[in-house]
Design an enzyme around this catalytic site. Structure first.
Site, PDB file in Angstrom:
ATOM      1  N   ILE A 123      68.272  30.398  42.619  1.00 17.83           N
ATOM      2  CA  ILE A 123      67.448  30.144  43.801  1.00 17.83           C
ATOM      3  C   ILE A 123      67.972  28.937  44.567  1.00 17.83           C
ATOM      4  O   ILE A 123      68.148  28.993  45.785  1.00 17.83           O
ATOM      5  CB  ILE A 123      65.976  29.902  43.387  1.00 17.83           C
ATOM      6  CG1 ILE A 123      65.414  31.152  42.699  1.00 17.83           C
ATOM      7  CG2 ILE A 123      65.142  29.540  44.603  1.00 17.83           C
ATOM      8  CD1 ILE A 123      64.010  30.948  42.145  1.00 17.83           C
ATOM      9  N   ASP A 158      58.961  11.015  45.382  1.00 14.44           N
ATOM     10  CA  ASP A 158      60.090  11.718  46.021  1.00 14.44           C
ATOM     11  C   ASP A 158      59.573  12.767  47.002  1.00 14.44           C
ATOM     12  O   ASP A 158      60.086  13.871  47.069  1.00 14.44           O
ATOM     13  CB  ASP A 158      60.975  12.372  44.956  1.00 14.44           C
ATOM     14  CG  ASP A 158      62.332  12.804  45.530  1.00 14.44           C
ATOM     15  OD1 ASP A 158      62.765  12.215  46.539  1.00 14.44           O
ATOM     16  OD2 ASP A 158      62.938  13.737  44.981  1.00 14.44           O
ATOM     17  N   MET A 166      70.073  17.086  40.233  1.00  9.44           N
ATOM     18  CA  MET A 166      69.765  16.926  38.822  1.00  9.44           C
ATOM     19  C   MET A 166      69.702  18.254  38.082  1.00  9.44           C
ATOM     20  O   MET A 166      69.929  18.311  36.882  1.00  9.44           O
ATOM     21  CB  MET A 166      68.427  16.189  38.670  1.00  9.44           C
ATOM     22  CG  MET A 166      68.146  15.695  37.270  1.00  9.44           C
ATOM     23  SD  MET A 166      66.729  14.581  37.170  1.00  9.44           S
ATOM     24  CE  MET A 166      65.379  15.731  37.280  1.00  9.44           C
ATOM     25  N   VAL A 221      67.813  25.694  39.948  1.00  9.59           N
ATOM     26  CA  VAL A 221      66.622  26.520  39.772  1.00  9.59           C
ATOM     27  C   VAL A 221      67.027  27.996  39.836  1.00  9.59           C
ATOM     28  O   VAL A 221      67.748  28.410  40.750  1.00  9.59           O
ATOM     29  CB  VAL A 221      65.564  26.219  40.846  1.00  9.59           C
ATOM     30  CG1 VAL A 221      64.321  27.071  40.618  1.00  9.59           C
ATOM     31  CG2 VAL A 221      65.197  24.741  40.819  1.00  9.59           C
TER      32      VAL A 221
END
Length: 645
Positions: free
Chosen positions: A24, A141, A29, A32
């Site tokens: 996706i 964030d 980091m 997905v």
């Protein structure tokens, strides 16, 4: 990852449960993926930490923190986290899958948004953020990339990877985290954050939604950070005159450089946003978004579902709208005067219709009734509950491993939702576990067996690795049901979908270390994960002293990694007594010593006479070592001789 190098995660089975389907998105980091939860048979989003970060404890802790932070929040505007775990060296977390786009995608495609759209999105984000702040969680964030706009209209906050508890929101001395464009001044200057830092980031997002651009720009991140720390955010209306003053003020309040001058948390800002929304939609307000024209779908009144909003492009002039409104009111008044009693009759009819409609939708057949809780309930009891609530009942059957046969798995519409009185609710009734057939597994490699198990619809249970002398390494020795009667599945057989299959896999034979020196034997066993201990010591004519005579497992049963092997060690040949050959002729003495296993040393001549030419003429006068002394076989006995006795 280049086009010529396919993603190795695609098709992988994570933790024996999650089948990866497609990628996706990819971030700094983690990546997905869209995956299928084979146990619950649903689509999920699975977030996998990048391999190069797996050994970094700080990143791994942040990754786990995301799961813990989000799992503490149960709110419609926060992405749900279902699971978190470790598969080999890979950390992952499992979230709900939301097909759609991010707010960043929306801004990229449409530039700026209307005030109404900005309010709608900000309302949803603040609702989710308020739940986080109430739970003592700071997101840290917040940015358009982390605001998800689902295809079904839901708006959710995701990626709590930088979230921290409010009580632990002091600086760490590390490099500032998060996206620089949304960092609050206190994060830039002091590295600290609390709920008001999230408010600042949301204020920057509102500015971007209203104007189509960020308030601070620069070629280098530090230039942007400097502006956050030193400059005030301008009013959005300077770039977009259509922004109402109330939204201008809300943005400036949220982005004040001093945290004390901002809303204390998302709940406080949400209350003010709702107040602004009411002000902007109050009839006659001269501060609201006046250029928006509302067109009703017909009839006397327009409901929300009938209404279409034509945004600023329509640009209906307030003067023209007022003139038209005055003319329409005058025409209506004239009509009322001319119709007289007919108007009164019409009002009475409409009142009657309204009353009948209220009954129909309030307590009559058109009323909305909550579907009773029936999941897990026996079918007859579920039917009774639905009938008493005013519903008709239909059924179908589904396989499931989580609900006993004959009980309700779920309903359509779902329990707890509203449905029209008298409508039909379909009950999905459990048929129990779905039968499947497991193929033969013995003789397959470990990877082949795992793929065969999941391909049949079962799950991989325990994998017990054992040393087996007659089965090659990494080959399945046996398989068995993990549940039920634990039947053997080595040759395959019937089972049920979703249940686990346990495997026994060969590590090959235990290394044969007999005859090796003890240190070499210990090293060979240690290389395959086995321990060793010294057993008994014994004499051996064939195995050198200090070498392994024999080996055996310390405990009965299969040998596994970490088990101990007992090593019996050779003491070399057993000692024997030196024969008493004093007084014997040399030829007889030599034979007796040699037969006893000794080597013999003797003089070549006695005087001028060679010993080997006249062996029977010489007699033994002494031996060294002396007679009856115990000496190892193979050692040397020195003989003294005399001529003629």
């Amino acid at each position: 990852m280049t086009a010529s190098q396919p993603d190795p995660m695609l098709g992988r089975l994570i933790d024996g449960r999650y089948q990866v389907r497609s990628r996706i998105a990819r971030g700094g980091m983690a990546t997905v993926y869209l995956a299928t939860d084979l146990r619950l048979e649903r689509r999920v989003a699975i977030k996998v930490m990048h391999g190069h970060l797996a050994d970094d404890a700080q990143f791994k802790n942040r990754f786990v923190q995301e799961a813990r932070s989000a799992a503490r929040l149960a709110h419609p505007n926060v992405v749900s986290v279902f699971d978190q775990g470790q598969d080999a060296d890979m950390a992952y977390l499992v979230m709900e899958y939301l097909p759609g786009i991010t707010l960043r995608d929306l801004l990229r495609d449409y530039g700026r948004l209307t005030p109404e759209q900005t309010i709608d999105i900000t309302d949803a984000v603040l609702s989710g953020l308020a739940a986080a702040h109430r739970a003592g969680i700071v997101h840290r964030d917040l940015k358009p990339e982390n605001v998800l706009l689902a295809d079904d209209g839901r708006i959710k906050i995701g990626d709590f990877g930088l979230a921290r508890a409010v009580t632990n929101s002091t600086g760490t001395g590390q490099a500032l985290l998060g996206t620089i464009a949304y960092l609050s001044p206190e994060l830039v200057t002091r590295g600290v954050a609390d709920a008001r830092s999230d408010i600042y980031a949301l204020g920057i997002m509102m500015f971007e939604m209203l104007t189509g651009e960020q308030p601070f720009k620069g070629e280098q991140p530090m230039q942007v950070a400097y502006q956050h720390a030193n400059d005030a955010v301008p009013r959005p209306s300077r770039l977009n005159p259509e922004v109402p003053p109330q939204l201008d003020d809300l943005v400036l309040w949220a982005t004040a450089k001093d945290p004390a001058a901002r809303p204390a948390d998302a709940g406080v800002m949400l209350d003010r946003l709702l107040q602004v929304e009411r002000e902007l939609h109050t009839p006659g307000s001269d501060t609201g978004p006046q250029p928006t024209l509302v067109l009703a779908g017909g009839g006397f009144e327009a409901s929300d579902s009938d209404t279409q909003l034509i945004g600023p492009a329509a640009q209906v002039r307030p003067e023209a709208s007022a003139t038209d409104a005055v003319a329409a009111l005058a025409k209506t008044a004239h009509g009322r005067q001319s119709r007289g009693w007919w108007l009164l009759a019409l009002v009475l009819v409409l009142a009657a219709v309204a009353g009948g409609t209220g009954w129909y939708f309030g307590g009559g057949p058109g009323s909305q009734v909550t579907v009773p809780t029936v999941n897990g309930v026996a079918l007859d009891a579920a039917k009774t509950a639905l009938t008493k609530a005013g519903f008709k009942v239909a059924t179908d059957e589904v396989y499931t491993s989580s609900v006993p046969a004959g009980s309700v798995v779920s309903s359509t519409p779902a329990q707890g939702t509203k449905a029209t009185n008298g409508s039909t609710v379909k009950l999905h009734v459990s048929k129990g576990r779905q039968p499947i057939t497991i193929p033969p597994l013995a003789g397959l490699s470990k990877a082949q067996a795992q793929k065969a198990i999941t391909g049949a619809g079962a799950l991989v249970g325990t994998v017990d690795e054992q040393f087996v002398s007659d089965v090659p390494k990494d080959t399945v020795v046996s398989a068995a049901q993990a549940e039920g009667d634990k039947a053997d599945l080595s040759k395959g057989g019937g089972y049920f979908k979703g249940l686990k299959v346990n495997l026994v896999v060969s590590l090959g034979a235990v290394p044969d270390v007999t005859g090796k020196a003890e240190p070499d034997a210990q090293a060979a066993l240690s290389a395959v994960g086995l321990k060793s201990t010294e057993g008994k010591k014994d004499y051996s004519d064939s195995v050198p002293k200090g070498a392994v005579l024999s080996q055996a497992p310390q405990n009965q049963g299969p040998v596994r990694v970490g088990d101990t092997i007992v090593l019996d060690i050779s003491l070399g040949p057993a000692p024997v007594a030196v024969p008493n050959v004093v007084g014997e002729t040399w030829d007889k003495a030599k034979k007796d010593l040699t037969d006893a296993g000794f080597k013999v040393s003797y003089p070549a001549t006695v005087g001028p006479i060679p010993v080997d030419q006249f062996p029977s003429a010489f007699k033994v006068t002494a031996t060294d070592p002396a007679a009856s002394t115990m000496q190892p076989k193979g050692s040397t006995v020195t003989v003294s001789l005399s001529f003629g006795g």
